[in-house]
Design an enzyme around this catalytic site. Structure first.
Site, mmCIF file in Angstrom:
data_model
loop_
_atom_site.group_PDB
_atom_site.id
_atom_site.type_symbol
_atom_site.label_atom_id
_atom_site.label_comp_id
_atom_site.label_asym_id
_atom_site.label_seq_id
_atom_site.Cartn_x
_atom_site.Cartn_y
_atom_site.Cartn_z
ATOM 1 C CG ASP A 125 -30.399 61.221 -12.970
ATOM 2 O OD1 ASP A 125 -30.337 60.593 -12.107
ATOM 3 O OD2 ASP A 125 -30.639 61.866 -13.861
ATOM 4 N N GLY A 162 -27.346 48.379 -7.579
ATOM 5 C CA GLY A 162 -26.778 47.931 -9.319
ATOM 6 C C GLY A 162 -25.803 49.505 -9.190
ATOM 7 C CE LYS A 213 -23.695 47.527 -17.259
ATOM 8 N NZ LYS A 213 -24.210 48.175 -15.836
ATOM 9 N N GLY A 221 -31.420 46.394 -13.823
ATOM 10 C CA GLY A 221 -31.931 47.779 -14.757
ATOM 11 C C GLY A 221 -32.387 46.755 -16.178
#
Ligand code: IMP
Length: 215
Positions: free
Chosen positions: A74, A17, A186, A164
């Site tokens: 992250d 993703g 998005k 996710g």
């Protein structure tokens, strides 16, 4: 501030993703951007307790192994009613006993914890997605770019797009969840665009402005 020389970079992620989103974001800049898997790199253990530490572990591992600058992300979901959890452990909440990841399970777990706190109304279900992008060089030097997007968690999850926890997250100012949005809505951002929506696109926008010299 150190310049990003050359047009070769490693995208230090194994998450499909994230890789798809990075590919969209980096496309206008003409980089030869190989993923960690394309370079045959193992997935390092994320032993840090902050987004910055884990982003560095991933980016530096890829940079030192390839001799190229590496870009990692992250990221995670921080829920106010859960004191910022799952935070850096967002991916771990998806883990099943057999070691595979299931995000329907992760969203169910998050919902269960919200209900334990009595967080059933929209105002009690606020949170944000956070992304820290790390650019690391093979000698260990690194820079960080942080993006955040505020919103609230919906139940049941809505939408089949993204990845996710996207179907559970509705960003402020929008009626759709990330799972209901197109990729362009998005995380779409290109040089010249004033704003970006997703946490990763906002972090990338800062990276691009700082290191790629675009507005
Ligand atoms: P990590 O950065 O590898 O520790 O993983 C972060 C985790 O946060 C991912 O596995 C996703 O579950 C979640 N996450 C991060 N960014 C997003 C996003 O844009 N949408 C949905 N979930 C996300």
């Amino acid at each position: 501030m150190r310049k990003l020389e050359g047009r070769k970079i490693v995208v230090a992620s194994h998450n499909k993703g994230k890789l798809a989103e990075f590919a969209d974001l980096i496309a206008p800049f003409g980089f030869e951007a190989g993923s960690a898997a394309e370079y045959g790199l193992p997935e390092p253990e994320e032993t840090g307790t902050t987004f910055e530490e884990n982003a560095y572990i991933k980016a530096f591992a890829a940079a030192s192994a390839t001799g190229l600058p590496a870009l990692s992300d992250d990221s995670g979901l921080m829920v106010d009613a859960l004191d910022g959890a799952p935070g850096v452990y967002t991916a771990n909440w998806a883990e099943l006993p057999d070691g595979t990841r299931d995000f329907a399970h992760a969203m169910q777990l998050t919902e269960g914890k919200l209900r334990e706190k009595g967080a059933t109304g929209g105002k009690e279900r606020t949170g944000r997605f956070v992304s820290v992008i790390c650019l690391a060089w093979p000698d260990g030097e690194a820079e960080y770019f942080r993006g955040e997007v505020d919103g609230h968690l919906v139940w049941p999850p809505r939408g089949e797009r993204g990845f996710g926890y996207d179907p559970m997250f509705q960003p402020d100012g929008f009626d759709a969840t990330f799972g209901e949005m197109s990729a362009a809505e998005k995380h779409g951002w290109k040089p010249g665009d004033a704003t970006a929506l997703s946490h990763r696109a906002r972090a990338f926008q800062k990276f691009a402005r700082s290191k790629l010299g675009c507005e």
